[in-house]
Design a protein around this motif. Structure first.
Motif, mmCIF file in Angstrom:
data_model
loop_
_atom_site.group_PDB
_atom_site.id
_atom_site.type_symbol
_atom_site.label_atom_id
_atom_site.label_comp_id
_atom_site.label_asym_id
_atom_site.label_seq_id
_atom_site.Cartn_x
_atom_site.Cartn_y
_atom_site.Cartn_z
ATOM 1 N N ILE A 199 -35.500 32.912 5.104
ATOM 2 C CA ILE A 199 -35.556 32.598 6.526
ATOM 3 C C ILE A 199 -34.467 31.552 7.003
ATOM 4 C CG2 ILE A 199 -36.900 31.805 8.426
ATOM 5 C CD1 ILE A 199 -39.560 32.569 6.894
ATOM 6 N N GLY A 200 -33.447 31.903 7.740
ATOM 7 C CA GLY A 200 -32.386 31.042 8.055
ATOM 8 C C GLY A 200 -31.402 31.623 8.952
ATOM 9 N N ARG A 201 -30.393 30.868 9.212
ATOM 10 C CA ARG A 201 -29.271 31.406 10.165
ATOM 11 C C ARG A 201 -28.491 32.268 9.340
ATOM 12 N NH1 ARG A 201 -27.972 28.782 14.793
ATOM 13 N NH2 ARG A 201 -28.867 26.861 15.164
ATOM 14 N N LEU A 202 -27.896 33.367 10.081
ATOM 15 C CA LEU A 202 -27.085 34.474 9.676
ATOM 16 C C LEU A 202 -25.487 34.353 10.461
ATOM 17 C CD1 LEU A 202 -29.573 37.436 9.756
ATOM 18 C CD2 LEU A 202 -28.705 36.400 7.715
ATOM 19 N N PRO A 203 -24.572 34.404 9.495
ATOM 20 C CA PRO A 203 -24.641 34.663 8.172
ATOM 21 C C PRO A 203 -24.759 33.277 7.548
ATOM 22 C CG PRO A 203 -22.429 34.724 8.894
ATOM 23 C CD PRO A 203 -23.135 34.460 10.166
ATOM 24 N N SER A 204 -25.328 33.165 6.281
ATOM 25 C CA SER A 204 -25.355 32.160 5.397
ATOM 26 C C SER A 204 -24.973 32.526 3.753
ATOM 27 C CB SER A 204 -26.436 31.469 5.591
ATOM 28 O OG SER A 204 -27.685 31.993 4.854
ATOM 29 N N LEU A 205 -24.544 31.665 3.080
ATOM 30 C CA LEU A 205 -24.281 31.904 1.679
ATOM 31 C C LEU A 205 -25.827 32.148 0.990
ATOM 32 C CD1 LEU A 205 -21.320 29.631 0.672
ATOM 33 C CD2 LEU A 205 -21.526 32.029 0.831
ATOM 34 N N ALA A 206 -26.931 31.396 1.245
ATOM 35 C CA ALA A 206 -28.203 31.608 0.950
ATOM 36 C C ALA A 206 -28.761 32.859 1.129
ATOM 37 C CB ALA A 206 -29.189 30.469 1.148
ATOM 38 N N LEU A 207 -28.756 33.379 2.232
ATOM 39 C CA LEU A 207 -29.351 34.442 2.492
ATOM 40 C C LEU A 207 -28.437 35.597 2.173
ATOM 41 C CD1 LEU A 207 -31.186 32.665 4.551
ATOM 42 C CD2 LEU A 207 -31.047 34.427 6.150
#
Length: 499
Positions: A199-207
Motif C-alpha cells: 500500500i503506497g503511492r504509485l509509482p514507487s520503487l517499493a511497490l
C-alpha cells in the motif's frame, strides 16, 4: 551480591504469527528450549482461519487467504510444508486485473499464455516477467534476503545476467518512466495491480519491487491457496515446534519485559513501537527513540462475505484466478492510492479479492462459500468498508449484490482488535517505501538485535518486510543462534522421517 535468576527457557518468542513460529521452529530444531507467548486465544497471527459465526461451517481467513510466497519462500522451502501434509493448490491463473472498457488482463501460470493475451506488449512481457520467472530463485533471494548480505545466487553465471533485468524493471516501474517498456493499458494495469499487495503511492520503487517479485512467482511456482485455509500452514509449524519440545501459551499478553519468563534470548514478533514499549527504559535511548519513530503506513479495511454462489465476473476468465486486483487502469489505481496517502477514502479504492473455493471445494458448505476481500484506506479510517468493497466488486461483476448472503466489515481502526500488530490497519507493520524496506526499523547493520540485551525483533517490521514467508523470523533466529548461543551450524528444517 545478588544472584541473577536462572533461565526458565533458552528462548522465548512473543507472538505466533508466521515469523514468530518460523523463529521458534528454527530455535527448537537447534535443540533449544523454546516458549511461545500469544496474546490471542488462537495461534497463527495474520494467518489464522476462524469461524466468524456468519454461516454454519463457513471458515474465513482472518488476514491472508492466497499465499504467493508459500512455495517460493526459502524458509518454507526448507521446512517443506507440502511434505507435512499441507495441500497447496496453485490455480491456472495467479491473478486477474478486470478493466471497465476492455477484456480483463490475466496473469496465467504460463508466461507464454499471459504474453499472448497482451497483444502489442507480448514481447515486452516475455522479455521481463517471462525471463525473470526462469530465474525465480534469484528474484526471491534478492527480495527476501536480510538486505545486509550478498545473495548467493548473484555469484552464479546464469543469474548474473538476470540481476540487471530485475534492477531495470524496478527502475522503470518505480519512477516516472513507468510507462516503459509496456505500451498497452492492459499490460500496464496487470503489473501495477500486483503491486497492490503493498500500500503506497504509485509509482514507487517499493511497490515496483513487490510487482517484480510477485509477478515473477506468478509464472514460476504460482500463487497457491492452502486447502482448509491459511491455518493449515500455521498448524504445520505448531506441530513441528511441539514435536521438538516447544511450548505454546495463548491468552498471554506481553506489555512489559516483566511479562516474559527468564530466558537467554527473547524474540518479539511485534511492531517496532510495541518492542519499544515492552523494553521501555531498558534500551539505549537512541535505539528506543528510533523504534518509536518508525512510522506506520496506510491501511487495509477488510470485508468477509458469505456468498450463495461464485462472483459473477463480467469477464469469465477472471473467475479462474486465485486473486483479483480491482482498481481499473494504472491511472485510476494511482489516483486512488494518492487519495489514501492524502488521508481521504477513495470512491473506488484499490481492492483485493480471493475466493478460496476456486481450488478448495471443502470451503463450500450448504451451497455457501466465503469471499476474502480488503480495500486500501487511510490509516486509522473508521469507515465501514462493506459498501465501498461491494460497489467496487459490482463494478466488474454486475449482480454481485444478488449472491451476498451476509458480510462482516472491519474498519481499519478496528483491525488491531484481532491482531495487535495491525496498528490503524497497517498490514505491513510500517511504511512501504524502498528506504523503509531496507532500513526497517532502523538503518543499523543488525536490524534484528535490540542492542546488547538478548532481545531481538523478528516481525515484518524488520527486513525483508511484510508477507507470509517466515523470513524475518528465520533471519532473526539464525542471528540468535550465532550471537547468543555460539551455534554456527544452522539446523535442518526438513521433516523428520519419524514424523
Amino acid at each position: 551480591m545478588s544472584v541473577p535468576p536462572a533461565h526458565e527457557f533458552d528462548a522465548v518468542v512473543v507472538g505466533s504469527g508466521p515469523n514468530g513460529l518460523a523463529a521458534a521452529v528454527t530455535l527448537a530444531r537447534a535443540g533449544l528450549s523454546v516458549q511461545v507467548l500469544e496474546s490471542e486465544e488462537t495461534l497463527g497471527g495474520g494467518a489464522r482461519t476462524l469461524d466468524l459465526g456468519l454461516a454454519p461451517g463457513i471458515l474465513h481467513d482472518i488476514c491472508s487467504a492466497g499465499h504467493p510466497l508459500a512455495l517460493a519462500s526459502p524458509f518454507f522451502t526448507k521446512f517443506d510444508v507440502r511434505a507435512r501434509g499441507v495441500e497447496l493448490v496453485a490455480p491456472e491463473a495467479s491473478y486477474a486485473q478486470p478493466l471497465d472498457a476492455e477484456p480483463a488482463a490475466i496473469a496465467w501460470r504460463d508466461a507464454e499464455r499471459t504474453a499472448d493475451g497482451l497483444g502489442a506488449d507480448a514481447a515486452a512481457w516475455r522479455a521481463t516477467l517471462g525471463a525473470l520467472s526462469r530465474d525465480q530463485d534469484l528474484v526471491v533471494e534478492l527480495s527476501l534476503g536480510d538486505k545486509r548480505s550478498i545473495p548467493q545466487a548473484l555469484v552464479t553465471p546464469r543469474t548474473l545476467a538476470a540481476a540487471p533485468l530485475f534492477g531495470a524493471l524496478l527502475g522503470l516501474q518505480g519512477t516516472p518512466a513507468w510507462s516503459l517498456p509496456f505500451r498497452t493499458e492492459r499490460a500496464r494495469a496487470l503489473l501495477t495491480g500486483v503491486g497492490a499487495h503493498a500500500i503506497g503511492r504509485l509509482p514507487s520503487l517499493a511497490l515496483s519491487a513487490t510487482s517484480a517479485l510477485l509477478g515473477t512467482i506468478a509464472h514460476g511456482v504460482g500463487w497457491p491457496i492452502p486447502v482448509g485455509g491459511s491455518q493449515s500452514i500455521m498448524d504445520a509449524l505448531v506441530s513441528d515446534l511441539r514435536a521438538h519440545g516447544g511450548q505454546l501459551t495463548t491468552g498471554h499478553r506481553v506489555r512489559t519485559w516483566r511479562d516474559v519468563p527468564p530466558a537467554r534470548a527473547v524474540l518479539l514478533d511485534t511492531t517496532a513501537g510495541a518492542a519499544a514499549d515492552i523494553l521501555a527504559n531498558r534500551l539505549p535511548r537512541p535505539l528506543e527513540a528510533a523504534l518509536r519513530r518508525f512510522r506506520h503506513g496506510d491501511a487495509a479495511a477488510k470485508v468477509d462475505f458469505v456468498l450463495s454462489g461464485p462472483v459473477p465476473w463480467r469477464d469469465p476468465d477472471v473467475a479462474l484466478a486465485g486473486t483479483q486486483h480491482l482498481g481499473g487502469t494504472r491511472h485510476q489505481m494511482a489516483a486512488a492510492e494518492a487519495e489514501v496517502a492524502a488521508g481521504r477514502v477513495p470512491e473506488h479504492p484499490v481492492t483485493l479479492v480471493s475466493d478460496p473455493s476456486l481450488v478448495d471445494p471443502s470451503r463450500i458448505h450448504g451451497g455457501l462459500r466465503p469471499l476474502w476481500t480488503y480495500a486500501h484506506v487511510p490509516a486509522g479510517s473508521t469507515i465501514d468498508p462493506t459498501e465501498l468493497v461491494t460497489r467496487q466488486i459490482e463494478r466488474f461483476a454486475p449482480g454481485f449484490r444478488d449472491v451476498i448472503v451476509t458480510s462482516r466489515g472491519i474498519p481499519a481502526s478496528e483491525m488491531a482488535h484481532h491482531n495487535p500488530s495491525l496498528v490503524g490497519g497497517d498490514i505491513s507493520m510500517g511504511r512501504v517505501t524502498m528506504w523503509d524496506m531496507i532500513a526497517r526499523p532502523t538503518a543499523r547493520w543488525d536490524p534484528y538485535r535490540l542492542a546488547d540485551t538478548g532481545w531481538y525483533l523478528c516481525s515484518a517490521a524488520t527486513p525483508p518486510g511484510p508477507g507470509v514467508h517466515g523470513m524475518n523470523g528465520w533471519h532473526a533466529a539464525r542471528r540468535v543462534l550465532r550471537q547468543e548461543f555460539g551455534i554456527r551450524e544452522m539446523p535442518d528444517l526438513s521433516p523428520d522421517p519419524r514424523d
